[in-house]
Scaffold this active site. Structure first.
Site, PDB file in Angstrom:
ATOM      1  N   PHE A 251       3.297  32.878 -71.610  1.00 21.98           N
ATOM      2  CA  PHE A 251       2.383  33.954 -70.924  1.00 21.98           C
ATOM      3  C   PHE A 251       2.183  32.184 -69.851  1.00 21.98           C
ATOM      4  O   PHE A 251       1.978  31.133 -70.775  1.00 21.98           O
ATOM      5  CB  PHE A 251       1.890  33.962 -72.157  1.00 21.98           C
ATOM      6  CG  PHE A 251       0.355  34.533 -71.863  1.00 21.98           C
ATOM      7  CD1 PHE A 251       0.467  35.864 -72.238  1.00 21.98           C
ATOM      8  CD2 PHE A 251       0.035  34.216 -71.191  1.00 21.98           C
ATOM      9  CE1 PHE A 251      -0.714  36.513 -71.436  1.00 21.98           C
ATOM     10  CE2 PHE A 251      -1.744  35.034 -71.124  1.00 21.98           C
ATOM     11  CZ  PHE A 251      -1.638  35.903 -71.273  1.00 21.98           C
ATOM     12  N   GLN A 258      -6.304  27.762 -63.691  1.00 27.23           N
ATOM     13  CA  GLN A 258      -6.619  28.527 -65.150  1.00 27.23           C
ATOM     14  C   GLN A 258      -7.962  28.146 -65.189  1.00 27.23           C
ATOM     15  O   GLN A 258      -8.856  27.675 -64.481  1.00 27.23           O
ATOM     16  CB  GLN A 258      -5.573  27.328 -66.425  1.00 27.23           C
ATOM     17  CG  GLN A 258      -4.204  27.489 -66.230  1.00 27.23           C
ATOM     18  CD  GLN A 258      -3.513  26.568 -66.724  1.00 27.23           C
ATOM     19  OE1 GLN A 258      -3.930  25.724 -67.112  1.00 27.23           O
ATOM     20  NE2 GLN A 258      -2.424  26.618 -66.770  1.00 27.23           N
ATOM     21  N   GLN A 260     -10.292  30.466 -65.331  1.00 24.08           N
ATOM     22  CA  GLN A 260     -11.154  31.179 -64.878  1.00 24.08           C
ATOM     23  C   GLN A 260     -11.217  32.947 -65.287  1.00 24.08           C
ATOM     24  O   GLN A 260     -11.633  34.457 -64.440  1.00 24.08           O
ATOM     25  CB  GLN A 260     -10.257  31.403 -63.103  1.00 24.08           C
ATOM     26  CG  GLN A 260     -10.754  30.378 -62.641  1.00 24.08           C
ATOM     27  CD  GLN A 260     -10.407  30.120 -61.374  1.00 24.08           C
ATOM     28  OE1 GLN A 260      -9.575  31.200 -60.817  1.00 24.08           O
ATOM     29  NE2 GLN A 260      -9.353  29.178 -61.164  1.00 24.08           N
ATOM     30  N   GLY A 261     -10.656  32.912 -66.103  1.00 28.06           N
ATOM     31  CA  GLY A 261     -10.467  34.703 -66.834  1.00 28.06           C
ATOM     32  C   GLY A 261      -9.216  35.352 -67.069  1.00 28.06           C
ATOM     33  O   GLY A 261      -8.643  36.373 -67.396  1.00 28.06           O
ATOM     34  N   HIS A 262      -8.470  34.583 -66.256  1.00 28.35           N
ATOM     35  CA  HIS A 262      -7.100  35.301 -65.987  1.00 28.35           C
ATOM     36  C   HIS A 262      -5.942  35.725 -67.081  1.00 28.35           C
ATOM     37  O   HIS A 262      -5.168  36.882 -66.944  1.00 28.35           O
ATOM     38  CB  HIS A 262      -6.369  34.800 -64.987  1.00 28.35           C
ATOM     39  CG  HIS A 262      -6.931  34.733 -63.329  1.00 28.35           C
ATOM     40  ND1 HIS A 262      -7.711  36.005 -63.013  1.00 28.35           N
ATOM     41  CD2 HIS A 262      -8.047  33.922 -63.038  1.00 28.35           C
ATOM     42  CE1 HIS A 262      -8.001  35.840 -61.518  1.00 28.35           C
ATOM     43  NE2 HIS A 262      -8.051  34.522 -61.779  1.00 28.35           N
ATOM     44  N   GLY A 263      -6.470  34.846 -68.140  1.00 29.12           N
ATOM     45  CA  GLY A 263      -5.534  34.780 -68.883  1.00 29.12           C
ATOM     46  C   GLY A 263      -5.980  36.188 -70.112  1.00 29.12           C
ATOM     47  O   GLY A 263      -4.762  37.015 -70.524  1.00 29.12           O
ATOM     48  N   GLU A 286       4.770  35.036 -79.291  1.00 24.64           N
ATOM     49  CA  GLU A 286       5.670  34.123 -79.996  1.00 24.64           C
ATOM     50  C   GLU A 286       5.135  32.703 -79.666  1.00 24.64           C
ATOM     51  O   GLU A 286       5.214  31.916 -79.051  1.00 24.64           O
ATOM     52  CB  GLU A 286       7.540  34.263 -79.800  1.00 24.64           C
ATOM     53  CG  GLU A 286       8.650  32.819 -79.645  1.00 24.64           C
ATOM     54  CD  GLU A 286       9.233  33.905 -79.295  1.00 24.64           C
ATOM     55  OE1 GLU A 286      10.679  32.832 -78.949  1.00 24.64           O
ATOM     56  OE2 GLU A 286       9.793  34.380 -77.832  1.00 24.64           O
TER      57      GLU A 286
END
Length: 406
Positions: A251, A258, A260-263, A286
């Site tokens: 992931f 990073q 910015q809410g994309h994850g 995992e």
């Protein structure tokens, strides 16, 4: 001998700092070439040249390529450049340096020669690396206009917009049965070595893998272009008797995107996909990093609170049957569901001096002991008690950090 070591150390370079990763889009070949020839880049900032846009950043890890010490010997002014077309990931790799040591005079019997930089890097790159800068520049200009993500678009969300441009973000689902998606993954997979500690390439011949990619779509002056934002690989395990378990293996959101809410957007989509498909029993992750664990905790808690999942939980202890019911309803792993229940319990408690906190502490400590029984039983009673208390304090601190961000 000391003087020889001092002289040799001047030829050592930290490989993380020497590797420059660039995502490049451009309207003109000359603009792309100019951007690539620039000796200085503002890390994680757009570098706008004539007809080109560049985002430059460094890897977090290079030990899979250049060894555990992440140092390269034999060069001064070293720059290892990984240039990618921002959307298609067409690649051009080149090396620049101001000086290279051929052979240092030494009284030792070991010859001091420059490390091989080229071969280890090419071993992790796709076979389709562009041979020349000119070929790459042509490919960037072409792909800026023409490239479209492979796979099936499954979700879209908004970014910033203005009178002249609009940003949207799109999530695509793909498998290795699709030739174009498999080729794209071959170009993309090097990023896992650079940014996920301990990561390895996955077996793309296994049909149980699924890949989700996030792209930034820029609409400006009637032109649409795409840039890779991040991706996740998901493995489907068998779950008796006739279902499957989805496990997030890799992931990654690339550093310039990073925070910015994309994850959260990608993880929430994958969880929603699992929830909406009766073939899936649950979703797990995992070996997540601390940052990934925090992101996952925040999103799971927001989802569970929004759906009133804890409405029937009044305090600790919580029956195992209740945990199982929530786990099956919301399709989270048992470990993750237990963590979320513990966070919900902590959220309900007003004072650490209350009876409720004492019951909560006992409930969490029993879980900590059960999960670490083999290690703890090897300790004497006093040390065992201290270790459990320290683990409990660490868990509570982590929960409070997550709850403060909801």
């Amino acid at each position: 001998m000391d003087s020889e070591l001092a002289a040799a150390s001047q030829w050592a370079t930290e490989s993380n700092a020497a590797v420059f990763i660039r995502l490049i889009s451009g309207e003109t070949e000359s603009g792309v070439v100019q951007a690539m020839d620039s000796e200085e880049g503002d890390e994680e900032e757009n570098e706008e040249g004539e007809g080109a846009d560049v985002i430059e950043f460094h890897p977090e890890f290079t030990y899979p390529i250049y060894g555990e010490h992440e140092r390269i010997f034999g060069y001064k002014g070293l720059s290892i450049n990984l240039n990618y077309a921002a959307g298609s990931l067409a690649t051009y790799f080149n090396i620049k340096y101001t000086k290279r040591i051929e052979q240092m005079e030494s009284t030792s019997t070991v010859a001091l020669k420059a490390d091989d930089i080229d071969t280890p890097m090419r071993q992790i790159l796709a076979d389709s690396v562009c041979a020349t800068q000119s070929e790459f520049a042509q490919q960037v200009v072409h792909d800026t206009r023409v490239f479209r993500p492979s796979g099936r678009k499954v979700h879209e969300y908004a970014g910033r917009s203005s009178q002249t441009e609009q940003l949207r973000y799109e999530i695509y689902s793909s498998s290795f049965n699709d030739t174009e998606s498999a080729k794209y993954h071959e170009r993309m997979q090097a990023f896992v070595l650079f940014f996920i500690e301990g990561a390895q390439f996955i077996d793309t011949s296994d049909e149980r893998w699924h890949v989700y990619t996030v792209f930034e779509r820029l609409d400006m002056n009637g032109q649409t272009s795409y840039s890779l934002v991040g991706f996740s690989t998901v493995y489907n395990f068998y779950c008796w008797p006739d279902r499957k378990r989805a496990r997030i293996s890799q992931f990654l959101v690339l550093p310039p995107f990073q925070g910015q809410g994309h994850g959260s957007a990608l993880y929430s989509y994958i969880h929603a996909m699992v929830l909406g498909n009766s073939d899936y029993a649950d979703l797990s992750v995992e070996d997540p990093s601390e940052a990934c664990d925090d992101m996952r905790d925040r999103n799971d808690m927001r989802y569970l609170l929004k759906h009133n999942a804890f409405a029937h939980i009044k305090g600790a202890p919580v029956e195992q049957s209740a945990i199982s019911e929530l786990q099956h309803t919301h399709k989270l792993s048992r470990r993750q569901m237990t963590r979320c229940i513990e966070m919900a319990l902590l959220k309900m408690i007003k004072s650490v001096k209350s009876q409720e906190f004492g019951e909560f502490r006992l409930f969490v400590k029993r879980r900590i002991y059960a999960q670490n029984m083999d290690l703890l039983q090897a300790l004497d009673p006093d040390e065992r008690k201290q270790k459990v208390a320290e683990s409990f304090a660490s868990v509570v601190d982590g929960y409070r950090r997550v709850l403060s961000l909801l």
